[in-house]
Design an enzyme around this catalytic site. Sequence first.
Site, PDB file in Angstrom:
ATOM      1  N   HIS A   1       0.838  -1.209   0.000  1.00 12.28           N
ATOM      2  CA  HIS A   1       0.000   0.000   0.000  1.00 12.28           C
ATOM      3  C   HIS A   1       0.871   1.257   0.000  1.00 12.28           C
ATOM      4  CE1 HIS A   1      -2.789  -2.888   2.222  1.00 12.28           C
ATOM      5  NE2 HIS A   1      -3.516  -2.529   1.189  1.00 12.28           N
TER       6      HIS A   1
ATOM      7  N   GLN B   1      -8.777  -6.868 -10.828  1.00  9.15           N
ATOM      8  CA  GLN B   1      -9.390  -5.629 -10.332  1.00  9.15           C
ATOM      9  C   GLN B   1      -8.940  -4.439 -11.175  1.00  9.15           C
ATOM     10  OE1 GLN B   1      -9.880  -4.536  -6.052  1.00  9.15           O
ATOM     11  NE2 GLN B   1      -8.027  -3.376  -6.366  1.00  9.15           N
TER      12      GLN B   1
HETATM   13  P1  AMP Z   1      -6.554  -3.796  -0.445  1.00  6.25           P
HETATM   14  O1  AMP Z   1      -6.369  -3.003   0.799  1.00  6.25           O
HETATM   15  O2  AMP Z   1      -6.125  -5.211  -0.340  1.00  6.25           O
HETATM   16  O3  AMP Z   1      -7.931  -3.622  -1.045  1.00  6.25           O
HETATM   17  O4  AMP Z   1      -5.563  -3.165  -1.510  1.00  6.25           O
HETATM   18  C1  AMP Z   1      -5.571  -1.800  -1.784  1.00  6.25           C
HETATM   19  C2  AMP Z   1      -4.676  -1.530  -2.960  1.00  6.25           C
HETATM   20  O5  AMP Z   1      -3.351  -1.951  -2.636  1.00  6.25           O
HETATM   21  C3  AMP Z   1      -5.091  -2.301  -4.216  1.00  6.25           C
HETATM   22  O6  AMP Z   1      -4.917  -1.472  -5.353  1.00  6.25           O
HETATM   23  C4  AMP Z   1      -4.125  -3.464  -4.223  1.00  6.25           C
HETATM   24  O7  AMP Z   1      -3.877  -3.979  -5.502  1.00  6.25           O
HETATM   25  C5  AMP Z   1      -2.878  -2.797  -3.659  1.00  6.25           C
HETATM   26  N1  AMP Z   1      -1.967  -3.807  -3.118  1.00  6.25           N
HETATM   27  C6  AMP Z   1      -2.253  -4.795  -2.233  1.00  6.25           C
HETATM   28  N2  AMP Z   1      -1.170  -5.570  -2.027  1.00  6.25           N
HETATM   29  C7  AMP Z   1      -0.180  -5.073  -2.808  1.00  6.25           C
HETATM   30  C8  AMP Z   1       1.174  -5.452  -3.062  1.00  6.25           C
HETATM   31  N3  AMP Z   1       1.742  -6.496  -2.467  1.00  6.25           N
HETATM   32  N4  AMP Z   1       1.886  -4.698  -3.936  1.00  6.25           N
HETATM   33  C9  AMP Z   1       1.325  -3.633  -4.563  1.00  6.25           C
HETATM   34  N5  AMP Z   1       0.052  -3.238  -4.364  1.00  6.25           N
HETATM   35  C10 AMP Z   1      -0.690  -3.942  -3.507  1.00  6.25           C
END
Ligand code: AMP
Length: 288
Positions: free
Chosen positions: A44, A161
């Site tokens: 994030h 997504q």
């Molecule tokens: P989430 O909180 O899981 O809904 O993720 C929020 C955002 O963070 C989304 O755009 C995810 O794709 C991104 N995200 C989650 N994990 C990672 C990661 N390991 N590397 C890069 N972006 C991430």
Amino acid sequence: MTGSASGARVVPTIAELRERLAERRAAGASVALVPTMGALHAGHLALVSHARELADVVVVSIFVNPLQFGPSEDLDRYPRTLEADVEALDGLGVEFVFAPTVAEMYPNGPVGTMLTAGRVGALYEGASRPGHFDGMLTVVGKLLNIVRPDVAVFGQKDAQQVFLVRRMVDDLDVATSIEVVPTVRETDGLALSSRNRFLDPEHRAAALTLSEALRAADAAAPDGLAEVLAEGAAAFGDHDDVTLDYLVVVDPETFLPVADDARGQAVVLVAARVGATRLIDNAAITLG
Ligand code: AMP
């Protein structure tokens, strides 16, 4: 909670966020949005850093969206760590953390109007999690309407997504550009995820199967699709605690499965259950 000099201001309501953003826009500032469900990790934070490079004002939204969880999914146990999240963002140049309640986002209870993710939304993650992408698109649509950002930043970790959000923005003429940041991984290859905290040491080791499968798929890519699928699936062979949900190779342009004789750029998507925790990952490959 309010902001300090280097910290973000936590804004719980749509009205206040709109008001504060209107002030900043009136002063000529551009705005970037990073939508998250909180339990922030370095993945994030990479999105936030990128957002900071792209716009004057960074808004991080933290909202665990009930609409994208199925009845038997982990909505209740999903980690909610707002205080630690705000601390993690300290010093990163985030101006606002938009952290609404469910009632703030859905004041009329179950929404009457929803976005639908269409055909691709019913595949892969959507097949395993019916309604997930409709719920995701609906909340992202709401967030884009609330914040009206110049740019919104997403992670490649959630490749399907990203595809669907880009499609929605295109289909609905949303005036926000979508930026994507590569997946951030642990040094051993495990993709960072808010759900990794559920893994005990044994399952943490077993979770490496996903990134190992992607590496095996990449190594087999010059030999074509059949080899990619065989080698990828073989990585899951000997783990009792790991159940493969799907491993597919898709065309990045359409997100549909590639043809048997496909060549060139493709994306391998993988999902598996490790113990009780469902994990996803993906990698770009070049089919030979
Ligand atoms: P989430 O909180 O899981 O809904 O993720 C929020 C955002 O963070 C989304 O755009 C995810 O794709 C991104 N995200 C989650 N994990 C990672 C990661 N390991 N590397 C890069 N972006 C991430």
